[in-house]
Every structure is written in C-alpha cells, then in structure tokens.
Design a protein around this motif. Structure first.
Motif, short mmCIF file in Angstrom:
data_model
loop_
_atom_site.label_atom_id
_atom_site.label_comp_id
_atom_site.label_asym_id
_atom_site.label_seq_id
_atom_site.Cartn_x
_atom_site.Cartn_y
_atom_site.Cartn_z
N SER A 1 16.63 -3.14 -21.70
CA SER A 1 16.35 -1.73 -21.42
C SER A 1 14.94 -1.55 -20.88
CB SER A 1 16.54 -0.89 -22.69
OG SER A 1 17.86 -0.98 -23.16
N ILE A 2 13.99 -2.26 -21.47
CA ILE A 2 12.60 -2.20 -20.99
C ILE A 2 12.53 -2.70 -19.54
CG2 ILE A 2 10.30 -3.21 -21.23
CD1 ILE A 2 10.80 -3.19 -24.27
N GLY A 3 13.25 -3.80 -19.26
CA GLY A 3 13.25 -4.35 -17.91
C GLY A 3 13.79 -3.35 -16.90
N LEU A 4 14.87 -2.65 -17.26
CA LEU A 4 15.45 -1.66 -16.35
C LEU A 4 14.49 -0.50 -16.11
CD1 LEU A 4 17.70 -0.45 -14.68
CD2 LEU A 4 18.72 0.46 -16.80
N ILE A 5 13.85 -0.02 -17.16
CA ILE A 5 12.91 1.09 -17.00
C ILE A 5 11.72 0.68 -16.14
CG2 ILE A 5 11.27 2.57 -18.23
CD1 ILE A 5 13.30 2.77 -20.49
N ARG A 6 11.23 -0.54 -16.34
CA ARG A 6 10.13 -1.02 -15.50
C ARG A 6 10.57 -1.11 -14.04
NH1 ARG A 6 7.69 -5.50 -19.67
NH2 ARG A 6 5.95 -4.26 -20.43
N HIS A 7 11.77 -1.60 -13.81
CA HIS A 7 12.29 -1.68 -12.43
C HIS A 7 12.40 -0.29 -11.84
CE1 HIS A 7 14.76 -2.74 -8.98
NE2 HIS A 7 15.63 -1.83 -9.38
N TRP A 8 12.89 0.64 -12.61
CA TRP A 8 13.03 2.03 -12.16
C TRP A 8 11.68 2.61 -11.75
CZ3 TRP A 8 12.93 6.69 -15.82
CH2 TRP A 8 13.33 7.86 -15.15
N MET A 9 10.67 2.34 -12.53
CA MET A 9 9.34 2.86 -12.23
C MET A 9 8.71 2.11 -11.05
SD MET A 9 7.83 4.00 -15.87
CE MET A 9 7.04 5.40 -15.10
N ASP A 10 8.98 0.81 -10.95
CA ASP A 10 8.45 0.03 -9.83
C ASP A 10 9.05 0.47 -8.50
OD1 ASP A 10 6.82 -1.43 -11.49
OD2 ASP A 10 8.16 -3.16 -11.62
N THR A 11 10.26 1.03 -8.55
CA THR A 11 10.91 1.52 -7.33
C THR A 11 10.71 3.03 -7.17
OG1 THR A 11 13.01 1.70 -8.57
CG2 THR A 11 12.63 -0.30 -7.28
N ASP A 12 9.64 3.54 -7.79
CA ASP A 12 9.21 4.94 -7.66
C ASP A 12 10.27 5.92 -8.12
OD1 ASP A 12 7.16 6.72 -7.10
OD2 ASP A 12 7.86 7.11 -5.06
N LEU A 13 10.98 5.56 -9.19
CA LEU A 13 11.96 6.44 -9.81
C LEU A 13 12.98 6.97 -8.81
CD1 LEU A 13 9.26 6.52 -11.59
CD2 LEU A 13 10.27 8.53 -12.66
N GLY A 14 13.51 6.04 -8.01
CA GLY A 14 14.47 6.43 -6.98
C GLY A 14 15.77 6.98 -7.53
N ASP A 15 16.17 6.56 -8.73
CA ASP A 15 17.40 7.06 -9.34
C ASP A 15 17.08 8.20 -10.30
OD1 ASP A 15 19.11 5.13 -8.15
OD2 ASP A 15 18.38 3.64 -9.58
N PRO A 16 18.01 9.12 -10.50
CA PRO A 16 17.77 10.21 -11.45
C PRO A 16 17.69 9.68 -12.88
CG PRO A 16 20.02 10.28 -10.64
CD PRO A 16 19.30 9.26 -9.81
N PRO A 17 16.92 10.33 -13.74
CA PRO A 17 16.78 9.87 -15.14
C PRO A 17 18.11 9.72 -15.84
CG PRO A 17 15.18 11.59 -14.66
CD PRO A 17 16.10 11.53 -13.48
N GLU A 18 19.05 10.64 -15.57
CA GLU A 18 20.35 10.58 -16.25
C GLU A 18 21.13 9.32 -15.88
OE1 GLU A 18 18.69 14.50 -16.28
OE2 GLU A 18 19.14 13.16 -14.59
#
Length: 204
Positions: A157-174
């Motif tokens: 889960s931490i890895g996914l959140i870091r990836h999400w933030m590294d890609t400038d939160l391209g996907d919606p939080p939900e």
C-alpha cells in the motif's frame, strides 16, 4: 521537541511559515544538511523565534508529522466507530483525499527525503484497527502468517501511494483507495464456489 506555547494567531502563523519553509527545503536537500539559519531565512523569521518554538529542526519535522497523524487518527476514529465493514474503503479513501488536498507536504513526507517513518506510521494506523484485522481474517491465521500478510499489505500500500504521488496524483483518490482495499482486503471466495468448477469438470 516542540515547546508548549500559548496558541495564538501569530503563533500558528509562525509555525506554519516554518513548516512550509522546511517542506520547501526538503524538496532539494536532505534533512541532515538543512541548517536553522537556512530555515529561518526561508521562513523570514529570526533564530530566536525558531528556538522559542523548537529545540532542533528534527523537532519541527516531527511536529509536521504529528499534526498529520492526529488528523488521520481522528478520521479513523470517526469511521471505524461505525459497525458497517464497508466503511473500511471509505476510511482509506478519506486518507487518500487528505493526501491529495495536502500534496505539498505529503509528497515530501511520503518520500525518503525526510528520513522518517511517516508512511509506515500512516498505514499502520489503518491496518492496526481491529475491524480491519478481522476483515483480513488475521484471527484465523497463525501469528507468523498474520504478521507476514500484514507486512505485505502495508508495504504494498505504501508503494502504491508513493507511486501515485510520484506521478503527480494522476488518478483520483477514490481509485487509489479502491485498489488498496481490493488488493489488501480481498473478498474471500466461499469454498463451495471454488470447488464447484472441479466437480463440474469431473462430471464430463
């Protein structure tokens, strides 16, 4: 550690200015290389003001982390107090929305730049809740197996959140929350359903 001061608008403004300055500096420099002088220059405060609030820069960083953890703890307390197990995904989505709304600070805290264990503490709060542990079926597993699964879930889960933030939160939080929820807490397929296919094949 942060020093206890009478909370006032000026105190809140000063601490916010120093917090923002530290986050800005951490984007380009490791914590160990940031001096009080550099921080004060960025925050437009003098050294005596800094030391009136904190003993060291690490204490300011801890204060930033603790403020975030306090919000997350409150959110979890409100959501997991409800008996509906489906609230778990809402729980994770609320945290993801908080990350999106506070991305400026959280992108640093979730990275390795700050040199702290914030991601582990954040996810630990979520998966440490008894309702979530029960949903994972931890109570039916041996201690070693439950511990291995918990570490796998938290790390993934931490890895996914870091990836999400590294890609400038391209996907919606939900969407991120849904992925975490479905991968970490999958619906258990009844044994009778899984056994039906082999039985049907054997009949032919």
């Amino acid at each position: 550690m942060a020093k206890a001061l009478t909370e006032s608008r000026r105190t809140r403004y000063t601490r916010q200015a120093m917090s923002d300055a530290l986050i800005d500096l951490l984007r380009d420099h490791p914590l160990s290389s940031i001096s009080v002088t550099a921080l004060c220059e960025r925050a437009d405060v003098n050294r005596s003001t800094f030391y009136a609030h904190y003993d060291a820069i690490a204490d300011l960083l801890q204060d930033i982390e603790d403020d975030t953890m306090a919000w997350v703890t409150g959110a979890l307390d409100r959501i997991t107090a409800r008996p509906d197990p489906s609230a778990i995904e809402d729980d994770i989505a609320r945290i993801c929305r908080y990350i999106a709304d506070n991305r400026r600070h959280l992108q640093v805290l979730m990275s390795q730049k700050a040199g702290i264990d914030f991601p582990e503490r954040l996810l630990g709060l979520v998966y440490g809740r008894s309702v979530i542990a029960e949903r994972m079926g931890a109570g039916s597993l041996g201690d070693s197996e439950a511990d291995r699964r918990m570490h796998f879930v938290v790390s993934g889960s931490i890895g996914l959140i870091r990836h999400w933030m590294d890609t400038d939160l391209g996907d919606p939080p939900e969407a991120v929350a849904h992925t975490i929820f479905t991968m970490a807490l999958p619906t258990i397929i009844p044994l009778t359903a899984s056994a039906a296919a082999p039985a049907a094949s054997a009949a032919h």
